[in-house]
Structure formats: C-alpha cells, structure tokens
Scaffold this active site. Structure first.
Site, short mmCIF file in Angstrom:
data_model
loop_
_atom_site.label_atom_id
_atom_site.label_comp_id
_atom_site.label_asym_id
_atom_site.label_seq_id
_atom_site.Cartn_x
_atom_site.Cartn_y
_atom_site.Cartn_z
N ASP A 150 0.82 -1.21 0.00
CA ASP A 150 0.00 0.00 0.00
C ASP A 150 0.86 1.28 0.00
OD1 ASP A 150 -2.42 1.36 0.06
OD2 ASP A 150 -3.25 0.14 1.66
N ASP A 205 -10.19 3.53 -3.57
CA ASP A 205 -10.85 2.26 -3.19
C ASP A 205 -12.25 2.13 -3.78
OD1 ASP A 205 -8.58 2.00 -1.73
OD2 ASP A 205 -9.58 1.79 0.21
C1 GLA Z 1 -6.05 1.22 1.43
C2 GLA Z 1 -6.15 0.25 0.27
C3 GLA Z 1 -7.27 -0.74 0.55
C4 GLA Z 1 -6.98 -1.49 1.84
C5 GLA Z 1 -6.80 -0.49 2.98
C6 GLA Z 1 -6.32 -1.17 4.25
O1 GLA Z 1 -7.17 2.03 1.52
O2 GLA Z 1 -6.39 0.93 -0.93
O3 GLA Z 1 -7.41 -1.67 -0.52
O4 GLA Z 1 -5.83 -2.28 1.68
O5 GLA Z 1 -5.86 0.51 2.65
O6 GLA Z 1 -6.07 -0.28 5.27
#
Ligand code: GLA
Length: 404
Positions: A150, A205
């Site tokens: 991430d 997301d």
């Molecule tokens: C980010 C990523 C998500 C998930 C969260 C976890 O938002 O884009 O897909 O992995 O972190 O905290």
C-alpha cells in the site's frame, strides 16, 4: 567480531537462488484470482477466519474455478521485535503465520499478505519502510506467495523508487512472490510499474455501489470503469491494471449490478479478488463468481485488456480481443431504465481492431454470437443483436468464427 563468508558459499547461494528463480513475468501470465479480507472484514482478521475462508474456497468450487490466492489485508501485524522483525498479532494469529500459510497451502491454495511502503499502514500498523529486505525474507520464511503493498504514510517518497525497493527485496528473498502495487494510480503506475509489480491499482478504493462517489474517497463500479478507458495499452501477460477488488456478494448492489461488475472486470482483464464472505454466500453469488465462460474471457491467454469501443452516453460497448481470433463484446446500460438494444454488427465492422492484431475482423468474417451468462448461442453477426438491456445491466457475448 565480523565473520567472513567463504567465496564457495557465496557461489553456492547464487547457484541455489538461480535454480529457484522463476522469471518475474511468469508469475502472473493471466490476471491473478483469489480472495482478500479487506472489503468485507476490514481489520477483523484472524487465523480462524482465514482457515474457514480457505475451506470455503475449496468447498464452494471457487478454487476449481481458478481462485487460488487467499490474501490477508491490513491489521494482521502489531509491531516489531527488538531485532526489527515484524510481529503478527499473537491473539488473532496464535499459531503464527507459518502454520497458517501451511494450512492454506495444504488446501491447494496460495497465501498472501499486505504491507505498506510507508512507515505505517493505512490502519496505523507497522509498514515496511526501512525494513523491506528483512520483511521480504520473513515473508519467504513463512511461505508467502503474494504481497499487496500500500501507499499510506509514504512521507514524500518517490513512488517508483519505493516500489522498486520492495520489488528487489522480493526478488532476493528466494521465493516467487506476486507483487501487487496499491498506489491508487496517484503517480500513474501504468507508466512505470511494468517490471516492478505484476498488478497496480489504478484508482481510489472501490465501494459496494454501482453508481456513486463518496466525498472522502471511494468510487462505485461505473466511476472506476470510467478511469480505465485508455489504460488498455499498459496491460498484458505478467502486468495488469487493477481497478480494485470485487464487491460481489457484499450486499450493496442488486444481482444485475453485480453481474455487470463482474462482466466489466472480466472485460478489463482485471485481477479477480473476491471480497465477500465465501462461507455464507448464496448460490446466485457463487454461480456468478464461478461462471466458467465469463472467467475464460478474463483469463484469456492473449492478455488483452478490453477497450471502450462505443460511447453513446447511456449505452457503452466494450471489446476484448481473445486468442484464436475471437472477441468478447460487453453492452453496458449505465442508466437505471430498461433500454432496447438493436446492434448492427456489420455497420460496426468498418472499425478495424488492428490494436489487437489477433485476426478478429467483423468486416471480413461472420461470427457465431454466444451469450456467456445464459450459456446459449443467440445468433450470428449476420443479424442485428436485438434484446432488452436491464437497468444497470450488461450483456456479455463471445464471437467465434462460423465453420463452413
Ligand atoms: C487502502 C487500500 C485498501 C486497503 C486499505 C487497508 O485504503 O487501498 O485496498 O488495503 O488501505 O487499510
């Protein structure tokens, strides 16, 4: 006192590493398929949950349909020991990650973990910044096959350099690991991530809604789709655009919308990471996620990402070249009203899919048209495709040459 390593041992180690090395591209020749904990469970992860999900992956037929990675997202990690080694939550994972990976492997599945290029993850757990090689060695020792990495708390790092460092660490760890870049498309990873990661997120997301945008971040299926148009040239075997994980079965959309979500992700050659509770999904969701004809479009070995062929505002047509001079067409109704579709293949034939170079040619050839959701031949390209498209619905067809 420093110990000297003998040159013979160094040569042996290099020889052993070379023997075990799998070419980078060969780890994801088609888009990876699996399950990830985040969309449904967030931080509520544990070894019991993961074991049950591995069992359900097998029992539901998901494994046999091609889903093979079980990935624990954020929150499995709680700290580092005095030597800097990453520590898994001892309460939630009392048997340790090695035992859990062994369990997942014993089911014929692969095991994945999550970390972050920043000093802490999006949920405030320890990230890998400054510990990349140590973490990669630890993952290899546990039996990790997939790493999602991430971009929270990145502290001004250069994205390409940060992901390259973890790439190098994984390459050096002595175990083949699929590398999933989760940088949300902020630094256009499609321009630099081929050769660094096997897949890269292209957007913020996903949310479990068909047509929505959430102020503080998060996109619906249509909003993510719109950001994929034009990215097709960057994808191919071993390197994929990732429009985020699936929300199918999480309750926020109708079955029609979920079918459209899946059709589009298959057209996009997107990684297919289920994000629902596999233990309790009903038959309609299971059948949707395991439809072999639709999955075959996604997993086609040509590795071509579908592109937007026609944009009539409310109605779009996406096309994906397939191996064997075939093609998939997806007709998408963006509105919530039923629309009548009357599609003249021959008129469309003037467009040349030279971009695909797979020999598919509507102008020269006639094709048999097969509806991949209904598992039925529905005519040929000599006739118009006439049908009703449900609100937020999609029709997905495969065109194959007519034998004379
Ligand atoms: C980010 C990523 C998500 C998930 C969260 C976890 O938002 O884009 O897909 O992995 O972190 O905290």
């Amino acid at each position: 006192m420093k110990q000297k390593v003998s040159p013979a041992i160094v040569v042996l180690l290099i020889w052993y590493a070379a023997l075990n090395a799998q070419p980078f591209e060969s780890l994801a020749p088609t888009p990876p398929m699996g399950w990830n904990s985040w969309n449904k469970f967030g931080c509520n992860v544990s070894e019991i949950l993961i074991k049950e999900m591995a069992d359900a992956m097998v029992k539901s037929g998901m494994r046999d349909a091609g889903y093979n990675y079980i990935v624990i997202d954020d929150c499995w990690q709680v700290g580092r020991d005095s030597a800097g080694n990453i520590i898994a939550d001892p309460e939630r994972f009392p048997s340790g990650m090695k035992a859990l990976a062994d369990y997942v492997h014993s089911k014929g599945l692969k095991f994945g973990l999550y970390s972050c290029a920043g000093s802490s993850t999006c949920q405030g757990r320890p990230g890998s910044r400054g510990y990349q090689f140590q973490d990669a060695r630890q993952y290899a020792a546990w039996g990790v096959d997939y790493l999602k990495y991430d971009w929270c708390n990145e502290e001004g790092q250069n994205a390409k350099a940060a992901y390259k460092t973890m790439h190098d660490a994984l390459q050096a760890c002595g175990r083949p690991v699929v590398f999933s870049i989760c940088e949300w498309g902020e630094n256009k990873p499609w321009e630099w991530a081929n050769g660094i990661g096997h897949l890269w997120r292209t957007t913020a997301d996903i949310r479990d809604c068909f047509d929505c945008q959430i102020n503080w971040g998060g996109l619906g299926v249509l909003q993510i789709l719109d950001k994929q148009a034009g990215l097709e040239k960057f994808a191919g075997p071993g390197h994929w655009n990732d429009p985020d994980m699936l929300e199918i079965g999480n309750g926020g959309q109708t079955i029609t919308e979920y079918r459209t979500h899946f059709s589009l992700w298959c057209m996009l050659a997107a990684p297919l990471m289920a994000g629902n509770d596999l233990r309790t999904m009903d038959d309609s969701i299971r059948d949707l996620l395991t439809n072999p004809e639709v999955i075959a479009v996604n997993q086609d070995t040509l590795g071509f990402q579908g592109f937007k062929f026609i944009d009539n505002g409310d109605l779009e047509v996406w096309v994906k070249a397939l191996s064997g001079s075939e093609a998939a067409f997806c007709f998408l109704n963006r509105t919530s009203q039923v629309v009548d579709l009357n599609f003249n293949w021959k008129k469309m034939g003037i467009y040349h899919f030279s971009i695909a170079k797979n020999g598919f040619n509507l102008w020269k050839n006639n094709y048999r048209v097969r509806d991949l959701w209904r598992h039925k031949q529905i005519g040929t390209t000599k006739e118009n495709l006439k049908t009703k498209l449900a609100g937020h619905g999609a029709i997905l067809v495969r065109l194959s040459a007519i034998d004379f």
